[in-house]
Design a protein around this motif. Structure first.
Motif, PDB file in Angstrom:
ATOM      1  N   LYS A  74      32.631 -36.595   7.950  1.00 57.61           N
ATOM      2  CA  LYS A  74      32.914 -36.620   9.393  1.00 57.61           C
ATOM      3  C   LYS A  74      32.352 -35.403  10.127  1.00 57.61           C
ATOM      4  N   ASN A  75      32.451 -34.222   9.519  1.00 62.88           N
ATOM      5  CA  ASN A  75      31.951 -33.012  10.186  1.00 62.88           C
ATOM      6  C   ASN A  75      30.437 -33.064  10.365  1.00 62.88           C
ATOM      7  N   TYR A  76      29.734 -33.549   9.341  1.00 64.92           N
ATOM      8  CA  TYR A  76      28.280 -33.658   9.422  1.00 64.92           C
ATOM      9  C   TYR A  76      27.868 -34.689  10.475  1.00 64.92           C
ATOM     10  N   ILE A  77      28.605 -35.792  10.545  1.00 64.16           N
ATOM     11  CA  ILE A  77      28.297 -36.837  11.523  1.00 64.16           C
ATOM     12  C   ILE A  77      28.451 -36.293  12.941  1.00 64.16           C
ATOM     13  N   VAL A  78      29.535 -35.562  13.175  1.00 64.90           N
ATOM     14  CA  VAL A  78      29.774 -34.974  14.496  1.00 64.90           C
ATOM     15  C   VAL A  78      28.667 -33.990  14.851  1.00 64.90           C
ATOM     16  N   ILE A  79      28.297 -33.137  13.917  1.00 63.76           N
ATOM     17  CA  ILE A  79      27.250 -32.141  14.156  1.00 63.76           C
ATOM     18  C   ILE A  79      25.918 -32.814  14.473  1.00 63.76           C
ATOM     19  N   VAL A  80      25.571 -33.862  13.720  1.00 68.46           N
ATOM     20  CA  VAL A  80      24.308 -34.574  13.947  1.00 68.46           C
ATOM     21  C   VAL A  80      24.291 -35.206  15.333  1.00 68.46           C
ATOM     22  N   LEU A  81      25.399 -35.814  15.746  1.00 69.84           N
ATOM     23  CA  LEU A  81      25.475 -36.451  17.065  1.00 69.84           C
ATOM     24  C   LEU A  81      25.363 -35.401  18.179  1.00 69.84           C
ATOM     25  N   LEU A  82      26.007 -34.253  17.997  1.00 71.15           N
ATOM     26  CA  LEU A  82      25.929 -33.189  18.999  1.00 71.15           C
ATOM     27  C   LEU A  82      24.507 -32.640  19.113  1.00 71.15           C
ATOM     28  N   ILE A  83      23.859 -32.439  17.976  1.00 69.92           N
ATOM     29  CA  ILE A  83      22.475 -31.945  17.983  1.00 69.92           C
ATOM     30  C   ILE A  83      21.550 -32.956  18.646  1.00 69.92           C
ATOM     31  N   LEU A  84      21.754 -34.228  18.344  1.00 67.45           N
ATOM     32  CA  LEU A  84      20.920 -35.279  18.933  1.00 67.45           C
ATOM     33  C   LEU A  84      21.072 -35.304  20.446  1.00 67.45           C
ATOM     34  N   ASN A  85      22.293 -35.161  20.931  1.00 70.08           N
ATOM     35  CA  ASN A  85      22.523 -35.122  22.377  1.00 70.08           C
ATOM     36  C   ASN A  85      21.841 -33.919  23.000  1.00 70.08           C
ATOM     37  N   PHE A  86      21.940 -32.759  22.337  1.00 70.66           N
ATOM     38  CA  PHE A  86      21.315 -31.548  22.879  1.00 70.66           C
ATOM     39  C   PHE A  86      19.799 -31.695  22.933  1.00 70.66           C
ATOM     40  N   LEU A  87      19.219 -32.323  21.930  1.00 69.67           N
ATOM     41  CA  LEU A  87      17.772 -32.537  21.920  1.00 69.67           C
ATOM     42  C   LEU A  87      17.355 -33.454  23.068  1.00 69.67           C
ATOM     43  N   ILE A  88      18.154 -34.485  23.316  1.00 64.57           N
ATOM     44  CA  ILE A  88      17.845 -35.417  24.399  1.00 64.57           C
ATOM     45  C   ILE A  88      17.899 -34.713  25.749  1.00 64.57           C
ATOM     46  N   THR A  89      18.982 -33.961  25.984  1.00 61.98           N
ATOM     47  CA  THR A  89      19.147 -33.305  27.288  1.00 61.98           C
ATOM     48  C   THR A  89      18.150 -32.171  27.480  1.00 61.98           C
ATOM     49  N   SER A  90      17.938 -31.363  26.447  1.00 64.65           N
ATOM     50  CA  SER A  90      17.072 -30.187  26.592  1.00 64.65           C
ATOM     51  C   SER A  90      15.598 -30.554  26.733  1.00 64.65           C
ATOM     52  N   THR A  91      15.163 -31.604  26.052  1.00 63.24           N
ATOM     53  CA  THR A  91      13.751 -31.994  26.153  1.00 63.24           C
ATOM     54  C   THR A  91      13.472 -32.804  27.416  1.00 63.24           C
ATOM     55  N   SER A  92      14.482 -33.528  27.893  1.00 65.44           N
ATOM     56  CA  SER A  92      14.257 -34.354  29.083  1.00 65.44           C
ATOM     57  C   SER A  92      14.316 -33.549  30.372  1.00 65.44           C
ATOM     58  N   VAL A  93      14.816 -32.315  30.303  1.00 64.20           N
ATOM     59  CA  VAL A  93      15.013 -31.539  31.508  1.00 64.20           C
ATOM     60  C   VAL A  93      13.826 -30.624  31.816  1.00 64.20           C
ATOM     61  N   ILE A  94      12.898 -30.496  30.879  1.00 62.95           N
ATOM     62  CA  ILE A  94      11.828 -29.510  30.990  1.00 62.95           C
ATOM     63  C   ILE A  94      11.007 -29.679  32.269  1.00 62.95           C
ATOM     64  N   ASN A  95      10.632 -30.901  32.574  1.00 60.76           N
ATOM     65  CA  ASN A  95       9.776 -31.143  33.740  1.00 60.76           C
ATOM     66  C   ASN A  95      10.539 -31.675  34.946  1.00 60.76           C
ATOM     67  N   GLU A  96      11.869 -31.563  34.917  1.00 59.49           N
ATOM     68  CA  GLU A  96      12.668 -32.042  36.042  1.00 59.49           C
ATOM     69  C   GLU A  96      12.823 -30.934  37.071  1.00 59.49           C
ATOM     70  N   SER A  97      12.539 -31.237  38.318  1.00 62.99           N
ATOM     71  CA  SER A  97      12.566 -30.214  39.363  1.00 62.99           C
ATOM     72  C   SER A  97      13.995 -29.745  39.632  1.00 62.99           C
ATOM     73  N   VAL A  98      14.106 -28.583  40.240  1.00 56.00           N
ATOM     74  CA  VAL A  98      15.404 -28.013  40.555  1.00 56.00           C
ATOM     75  C   VAL A  98      16.071 -28.820  41.664  1.00 56.00           C
ATOM     76  N   THR A  99      17.404 -28.980  41.595  1.00 57.55           N
ATOM     77  CA  THR A  99      18.135 -29.739  42.612  1.00 57.55           C
ATOM     78  C   THR A  99      18.514 -28.826  43.774  1.00 57.55           C
ATOM     79  N   TYR A 100      18.985 -29.423  44.847  1.00 62.93           N
ATOM     80  CA  TYR A 100      19.297 -28.693  46.078  1.00 62.93           C
ATOM     81  C   TYR A 100      20.320 -27.584  45.842  1.00 62.93           C
ATOM     82  N   ASP A 101      21.461 -27.914  45.202  1.00 60.82           N
ATOM     83  CA  ASP A 101      22.508 -26.918  44.982  1.00 60.82           C
ATOM     84  C   ASP A 101      22.083 -25.854  43.979  1.00 60.82           C
ATOM     85  N   GLU A 102      21.301 -26.241  42.987  1.00 56.90           N
ATOM     86  CA  GLU A 102      20.866 -25.266  41.978  1.00 56.90           C
ATOM     87  C   GLU A 102      20.039 -24.141  42.602  1.00 56.90           C
TER      88      GLU A 102
END
Length: 255
Positions: free
Chosen positions: A15-43
């Motif tokens: 269970k611990n390994y499964i949770v870690i893998v899912l968390l890493i996968l989510n971080f990879l998705i968010t961190s790689t998809s944000v690279i070329n996204e422009s800054v938002t108004y509030d940011e």
């Protein structure tokens, strides 16, 4: 074909390994998809506010007067390690933000990525506590289901990669409620301290944390037999004191 029993055993054992893998996968998705996204108004307004406050001790900027201060400290964590020209630190956020992002001497995409990374990590913290609380309430299968639904929800993915206040507020609101729920079940000093700590972080993130007060009252009503009225009132006062002290420290001991 793997039997259901063997699959359940595999999940329990790993269970611990499964949770870690899912968390890493989510971080990879968010961190790689944000690279070329422009800054938002509030940011644009929020960028570098935390670093500015730490440098000057000035809490009277437009962004820090409109919101609690913790999200600004978070977006500036990695900026504090950069050698940024002093000329970019201006009082008004609409002057300071564009300067920090576009005229700091670093690539603007790099700066935008740095101010967003702490919020991606905060999202993983929220994911873990959603998994933990669901597992404690309904079992491991419910925990995995809740974790999966959260991590791969398009709304969460799009929100968690922005340096805004909302997701951080949801994170500390939920964790504070979780530890108060735990404290009601096991009224230990450790659980009381963690409740006060995350309640303080919730108040430092967004003013909506005031709704924790009626939330605690409702939870207490469902668990009033665990403690005497006197002990319950004392516990709530101690949680309030811890919360106040944390806010006092975060605002540089200013009145």
């Amino acid at each position: 074909m793997i039997s259901i029993n063997k699959f359940d055993e595999f999940c329990i054992k790993n269970k611990n390994y499964i949770v870690i893998v899912l968390l890493i996968l989510n971080f990879l998705i968010t961190s790689t998809s944000v690279i070329n996204e422009s800054v938002t108004y509030d940011e644009v307004c929020y960028a570098g506010t935390g670093a500015y406050i730490l440098k000057t001790g000035d809490y009277s900027t437009l962004s820090s007067m409109g919101h609690a201060v913790l999200p600004f400290y978070l977006n500036s964590i990695f900026l504090n390690f950069l050698d940024i020209d002093e000329k970019v630190w201006k009082k008004d956020c609409w002057d300071r933000g564009p300067e920090v992002i576009f005229n700091s001497g670093y690539d603007s995409r790099f700066i935008i990525f740095l101010i967003r990374v702490p919020f991606m990590i905060i999202s993983l913290l929220l994911a873990f506590y959603i998994y933990r609380w669901s597992t404690e309430l309904y079992g491991l299968k419910a925990g995995f289901l809740s974790l999966f639904l959260y991590l791969f929800n398009p709304v969460i993915i799009s929100t968690s990669r922005l340096a805004l206040t909302d997701l951080a507020a949801a994170t500390f609101f939920l964790i504070a409620t979780y530890y108060f729920w735990i404290f009601n079940k096991k009224p230990l000093l450790k659980n009381l301290f963690l409740t006060g700590l995350f309640t303080g972080l919730a108040f430092l993130t967004k003013e909506i944390a005031v709704f924790l007060i009626p939330t605690y009252i409702i939870l207490f009503m469902f668990n009033y037999k665990k403690m005497s009225i006197k002990k319950s009132i004392l516990s709530l006062l101690l949680i309030g004191i811890i919360t106040f002290l944390l806010i006092f420290v975060a605002y540089g001991f200013q009145i």
